[in-house]
Design a protein around this motif. Structure first.
Motif, PDB file in Angstrom:
ATOM      1  N   ASN A 107       0.823  -1.205   0.000  1.00  0.00           N
ATOM      2  CA  ASN A 107       0.000   0.000   0.000  1.00  0.00           C
ATOM      3  C   ASN A 107       0.864   1.264   0.000  1.00  0.00           C
ATOM      4  O   ASN A 107       0.559   2.240  -0.694  1.00  0.00           O
ATOM      5  CB  ASN A 107      -0.932   0.011   1.205  1.00  0.00           C
ATOM      6  N   ALA A 108       1.938   1.225   0.775  1.00  0.00           N
ATOM      7  CA  ALA A 108       2.826   2.393   0.830  1.00  0.00           C
ATOM      8  C   ALA A 108       3.450   2.651  -0.539  1.00  0.00           C
ATOM      9  O   ALA A 108       3.527   3.805  -0.991  1.00  0.00           O
ATOM     10  CB  ALA A 108       3.913   2.169   1.879  1.00  0.00           C
ATOM     11  N   ALA A 109       3.894   1.583  -1.200  1.00  0.00           N
ATOM     12  CA  ALA A 109       4.475   1.740  -2.537  1.00  0.00           C
ATOM     13  C   ALA A 109       3.443   2.293  -3.513  1.00  0.00           C
ATOM     14  O   ALA A 109       3.739   3.177  -4.330  1.00  0.00           O
ATOM     15  CB  ALA A 109       5.012   0.401  -3.038  1.00  0.00           C
ATOM     16  N   GLY A 110       2.209   1.785  -3.434  1.00  0.00           N
ATOM     17  CA  GLY A 110       1.160   2.272  -4.322  1.00  0.00           C
ATOM     18  C   GLY A 110       0.831   3.732  -4.094  1.00  0.00           C
ATOM     19  O   GLY A 110       0.625   4.502  -5.048  1.00  0.00           O
ATOM     20  N   GLY A 123      -6.180   4.522  -3.970  1.00  0.00           N
ATOM     21  CA  GLY A 123      -7.360   3.877  -3.404  1.00  0.00           C
ATOM     22  C   GLY A 123      -8.499   3.788  -4.398  1.00  0.00           C
ATOM     23  O   GLY A 123      -9.158   2.747  -4.528  1.00  0.00           O
ATOM     24  N   TRP A 124      -8.740   4.880  -5.127  1.00  0.00           N
ATOM     25  CA  TRP A 124      -9.789   4.868  -6.159  1.00  0.00           C
ATOM     26  C   TRP A 124      -9.476   3.837  -7.224  1.00  0.00           C
ATOM     27  O   TRP A 124     -10.328   3.067  -7.643  1.00  0.00           O
ATOM     28  CB  TRP A 124      -9.894   6.256  -6.794  1.00  0.00           C
ATOM     29  N   HIS A 187      -6.791  12.127 -13.110  1.00  0.00           N
ATOM     30  CA  HIS A 187      -6.593  13.074 -12.008  1.00  0.00           C
ATOM     31  C   HIS A 187      -7.940  13.513 -11.421  1.00  0.00           C
ATOM     32  O   HIS A 187      -8.117  13.546 -10.196  1.00  0.00           O
ATOM     33  CB  HIS A 187      -5.816  14.303 -12.499  1.00  0.00           C
ATOM     34  N   VAL A 188      -8.864  13.855 -12.296  1.00  0.00           N
ATOM     35  CA  VAL A 188     -10.180  14.320 -11.839  1.00  0.00           C
ATOM     36  C   VAL A 188     -10.912  13.218 -11.093  1.00  0.00           C
ATOM     37  O   VAL A 188     -11.502  13.446 -10.023  1.00  0.00           O
ATOM     38  CB  VAL A 188     -11.015  14.820 -13.035  1.00  0.00           C
ATOM     39  N   ALA A 189     -10.888  12.003 -11.642  1.00  0.00           N
ATOM     40  CA  ALA A 189     -11.563  10.875 -10.990  1.00  0.00           C
ATOM     41  C   ALA A 189     -10.954  10.582  -9.624  1.00  0.00           C
ATOM     42  O   ALA A 189     -11.668  10.220  -8.683  1.00  0.00           O
ATOM     43  CB  ALA A 189     -11.478   9.632 -11.883  1.00  0.00           C
ATOM     44  N   SER A 190      -9.647  10.746  -9.502  1.00  0.00           N
ATOM     45  CA  SER A 190      -8.971  10.504  -8.219  1.00  0.00           C
ATOM     46  C   SER A 190      -9.453  11.468  -7.154  1.00  0.00           C
ATOM     47  O   SER A 190      -9.682  11.087  -5.997  1.00  0.00           O
ATOM     48  CB  SER A 190      -7.455  10.621  -8.392  1.00  0.00           C
ATOM     49  N   VAL A 191      -9.613  12.737  -7.530  1.00  0.00           N
ATOM     50  CA  VAL A 191     -10.067  13.748  -6.572  1.00  0.00           C
ATOM     51  C   VAL A 191     -11.530  13.518  -6.207  1.00  0.00           C
ATOM     52  O   VAL A 191     -11.918  13.583  -5.030  1.00  0.00           O
ATOM     53  CB  VAL A 191      -9.860  15.160  -7.147  1.00  0.00           C
ATOM     54  N   ARG A 192     -12.352  13.239  -7.203  1.00  0.00           N
ATOM     55  CA  ARG A 192     -13.767  13.004  -6.936  1.00  0.00           C
ATOM     56  C   ARG A 192     -13.978  11.825  -6.003  1.00  0.00           C
ATOM     57  O   ARG A 192     -14.869  11.828  -5.154  1.00  0.00           O
ATOM     58  CB  ARG A 192     -14.506  12.745  -8.248  1.00  0.00           C
ATOM     59  N   ALA A 193     -13.136  10.797  -6.146  1.00  0.00           N
ATOM     60  CA  ALA A 193     -13.304   9.582  -5.346  1.00  0.00           C
ATOM     61  C   ALA A 193     -13.031   9.822  -3.874  1.00  0.00           C
ATOM     62  O   ALA A 193     -13.474   9.035  -3.021  1.00  0.00           O
ATOM     63  CB  ALA A 193     -12.389   8.474  -5.871  1.00  0.00           C
ATOM     64  N   LEU A 194     -12.312  10.885  -3.539  1.00  0.00           N
ATOM     65  CA  LEU A 194     -12.010  11.156  -2.136  1.00  0.00           C
ATOM     66  C   LEU A 194     -13.262  11.498  -1.347  1.00  0.00           C
ATOM     67  O   LEU A 194     -13.290  11.379  -0.122  1.00  0.00           O
ATOM     68  CB  LEU A 194     -11.005  12.302  -2.031  1.00  0.00           C
ATOM     69  N   ARG A 195     -14.315  11.930  -2.042  1.00  0.00           N
ATOM     70  CA  ARG A 195     -15.553  12.299  -1.351  1.00  0.00           C
ATOM     71  C   ARG A 195     -16.291  11.081  -0.801  1.00  0.00           C
ATOM     72  O   ARG A 195     -17.023  11.177   0.183  1.00  0.00           O
ATOM     73  CB  ARG A 195     -16.469  13.048  -2.313  1.00  0.00           C
ATOM     74  N   SER A 196     -16.125   9.948  -1.459  1.00  0.00           N
ATOM     75  CA  SER A 196     -16.814   8.728  -1.000  1.00  0.00           C
ATOM     76  C   SER A 196     -15.800   7.605  -0.886  1.00  0.00           C
ATOM     77  O   SER A 196     -15.316   7.091  -1.898  1.00  0.00           O
ATOM     78  CB  SER A 196     -17.926   8.337  -1.994  1.00  0.00           C
ATOM     79  N   ARG A 197     -15.451   7.253   0.322  1.00  0.00           N
ATOM     80  CA  ARG A 197     -14.444   6.224   0.553  1.00  0.00           C
ATOM     81  C   ARG A 197     -15.103   4.858   0.648  1.00  0.00           C
ATOM     82  O   ARG A 197     -16.171   4.703   1.224  1.00  0.00           O
ATOM     83  CB  ARG A 197     -13.675   6.507   1.851  1.00  0.00           C
ATOM     84  N   GLY A 200     -12.018  -0.895   3.004  1.00  0.00           N
ATOM     85  CA  GLY A 200     -10.781  -1.539   2.584  1.00  0.00           C
ATOM     86  C   GLY A 200      -9.834  -0.625   1.848  1.00  0.00           C
ATOM     87  O   GLY A 200      -8.883  -1.091   1.226  1.00  0.00           O
ATOM     88  N   ALA A 201     -10.068   0.680   1.869  1.00  0.00           N
ATOM     89  CA  ALA A 201      -9.170   1.631   1.215  1.00  0.00           C
ATOM     90  C   ALA A 201      -7.775   1.509   1.818  1.00  0.00           C
ATOM     91  O   ALA A 201      -7.622   1.252   3.017  1.00  0.00           O
ATOM     92  CB  ALA A 201      -9.693   3.052   1.382  1.00  0.00           C
ATOM     93  N   PRO A 202      -6.720   1.681   1.005  1.00  0.00           N
ATOM     94  CA  PRO A 202      -5.352   1.483   1.506  1.00  0.00           C
ATOM     95  C   PRO A 202      -4.881   2.541   2.486  1.00  0.00           C
ATOM     96  O   PRO A 202      -3.882   2.347   3.171  1.00  0.00           O
ATOM     97  CB  PRO A 202      -4.519   1.518   0.221  1.00  0.00           C
ATOM     98  N   ALA A 203      -5.579   3.684   2.556  1.00  0.00           N
ATOM     99  CA  ALA A 203      -5.183   4.761   3.468  1.00  0.00           C
ATOM    100  C   ALA A 203      -6.378   5.664   3.699  1.00  0.00           C
ATOM    101  O   ALA A 203      -7.303   5.703   2.881  1.00  0.00           O
ATOM    102  CB  ALA A 203      -4.019   5.559   2.884  1.00  0.00           C
ATOM    103  N   PRO A 204      -6.401   6.389   4.809  1.00  0.00           N
ATOM    104  CA  PRO A 204      -7.483   7.359   5.037  1.00  0.00           C
ATOM    105  C   PRO A 204      -7.540   8.387   3.920  1.00  0.00           C
ATOM    106  O   PRO A 204      -6.526   8.704   3.286  1.00  0.00           O
ATOM    107  CB  PRO A 204      -7.093   8.000   6.373  1.00  0.00           C
ATOM    108  N   ALA A 205      -8.721   8.924   3.697  1.00  0.00           N
ATOM    109  CA  ALA A 205      -8.898   9.921   2.635  1.00  0.00           C
ATOM    110  C   ALA A 205      -7.970  11.112   2.841  1.00  0.00           C
ATOM    111  O   ALA A 205      -7.459  11.686   1.868  1.00  0.00           O
ATOM    112  CB  ALA A 205     -10.352  10.378   2.588  1.00  0.00           C
ATOM    113  N   ALA A 206      -7.747  11.503   4.102  1.00  0.00           N
ATOM    114  CA  ALA A 206      -6.890  12.659   4.376  1.00  0.00           C
ATOM    115  C   ALA A 206      -5.458  12.406   3.903  1.00  0.00           C
ATOM    116  O   ALA A 206      -4.788  13.319   3.397  1.00  0.00           O
ATOM    117  CB  ALA A 206      -6.902  12.969   5.867  1.00  0.00           C
TER     118      ALA A 206
END
Length: 355
Positions: A107-110, A123-124, A187-197, A200-206
């Motif tokens: 997860n850290a490498a990703g 995560g997205w 890039h846009v999809a990555s940012v949008r995905a932060l709104r709904s976690r 099993g996400a690899p890290a907190p949204a923050a």
């Protein structure tokens, strides 16, 4: 479906799909692969590959600074786009737990090679990519063939209107030019995905958000410090465009133009992965340029198998498919694009027929 029937979208004869009791066909192959030691992770090799990729990225940024405020930066955009895509490949391997034994290290490498180095939400991507692996080329289940800018299922074409209809009619010809926008789309999809976690996400949204912000600040900060506003704008367009083109062109041969399954269709694991996947012939250079994605059949059957072991698994998988009478699709890179574009052209046919 028996030989001589028609595939959902291609119009070609469909392959045999009888189930084997208990999925034993896959169990036999899995046992052979395990006995050959092909599922064993190689963390030392993984670390070396991560270091080499990070060095490529660092080298491209060093070159960027060395060239300075010059239009020659458009030439620098090419190796930087290459390095960005290679970072994406490392994130792909980490997401499949190919690199390390530890889930935390993967997860850290990703997160580093995705969020921090490229600005792509790890995560997205993991959530989306895992759904793809579970249901490759299955209508309504595989997110990679959902109708959006492109239509992959001809049944979705008639509902398109306006600009969407124009794109669908000509989507085969527009496919590679549209890949120039794929980097921005990610890039846009990555940012949008932060709104709904998702669970099993690899890290907190923050954490993911912070890494994306650091990437954006470093990327645009470097451009502002080195280039004039006009050169910076053109550099971003070229570098991000080439990144999207290279990344999209690496994934396009894998499933586009292969058999598509209806939403309720059920196949055993072996057949659902093999019938919907395509390999691309080539040697070590092809493996490097495509990040091992050219061994798509083996990758889908054994997602956690290290990329370096995929070529050695190929003879086992191909022989096993031959014993079962199961089509094993492998072709050249150019022909894989021809098949993918042919599928897109066929999917847009209903709109062309309607004028």
């Amino acid at each position: 479906m028996e030989f001589g029937t028609t595939s959902r979208t291609s119009g070609k004869p469909g392959p045999r799909r009888e189930r084997s009791p208990g999925g034993s066909d896959y169990a036999v192959l899995s046992r052979q692969v395990q006995e050959a030691g092909l599922l064993r992770r190689r963390p030392v090799r993984g670390v070396v590959l991560l270091v080499v990729t990070a060095a490529m990225l660092a080298g491209s940024w060093w070159l960027f600074v060395a060239v300075g405020d010059s239009w020659w930066q458009l030439a620098v955009a090419l190796p930087m786009a290459f390095a960005f895509t290679q970072c994406g490949f490392r994130g792909h391997e980490a997401g499949h737990r190919q690199t390390f034994h530890s889930k935390r290290l993967n997860n850290a490498a990703g997160l580093v090679f995705g969020n921090l180095f490229v600005g792509l939400g790890f995560g997205w991507w993991m959530n989306k990519h895992n759904r793809h692996h579970a249901h490759p080329n299955q209508v309504g289940r595989d997110p990679d063939i959902e109708s959006g800018a492109l239509v992959f299922d001809g049944d979705d074409a008639p509902g398109r209107t306006g600009a969407g209809a124009f794109v669908t009619r000509h989507q085969a010809g527009l496919f590679f030019p549209m890949l120039l926008l794929e980097g921005w789309n990610l890039h846009v999809a990555s940012v949008r995905a932060l709104r709904s976690r998702h669970t099993g996400a690899p890290a907190p949204a923050a954490v993911e958000a912070l890494l994306l912000l650091v990437h954006a600040a470093a990327y645009f900060g470097a451009l502002a410090l080195v280039l004039s506003p006009l050169k910076a704008l053109v550099f971003v367009l070229v570098q991000q465009g080439l990144f999207g083109l290279y990344l999209g062109a690496s994934f396009a041969p894998n499933h586009k133009g292969m058999e598509m399954l209806s939403r309720d269709e059920r196949l055993d694991f072996l057949r659902s992965q093999v019938l919907t996947s395509r390999n691309v012939r080539g040697g070590p250079a092809t493996d490097f340029l495509l990040g091992g994605l050219n061994h798509q059949i083996e990758h889908h059957l054994f997602p956690s198998m290290p990329t370096s072991a995929l070529p050695r698994a190929k003879p086992l998988v191909r022989a096993h498919c031959g014993d079962l009478g199961l089509p094993y699709t492998e072709t050249g890179l150019i022909d894989s694009y021809r098949q993918a574009l042919g599928h897109l052209h066929a999917a847009g046919a209903p709109l062309r027929a309607g004028g």
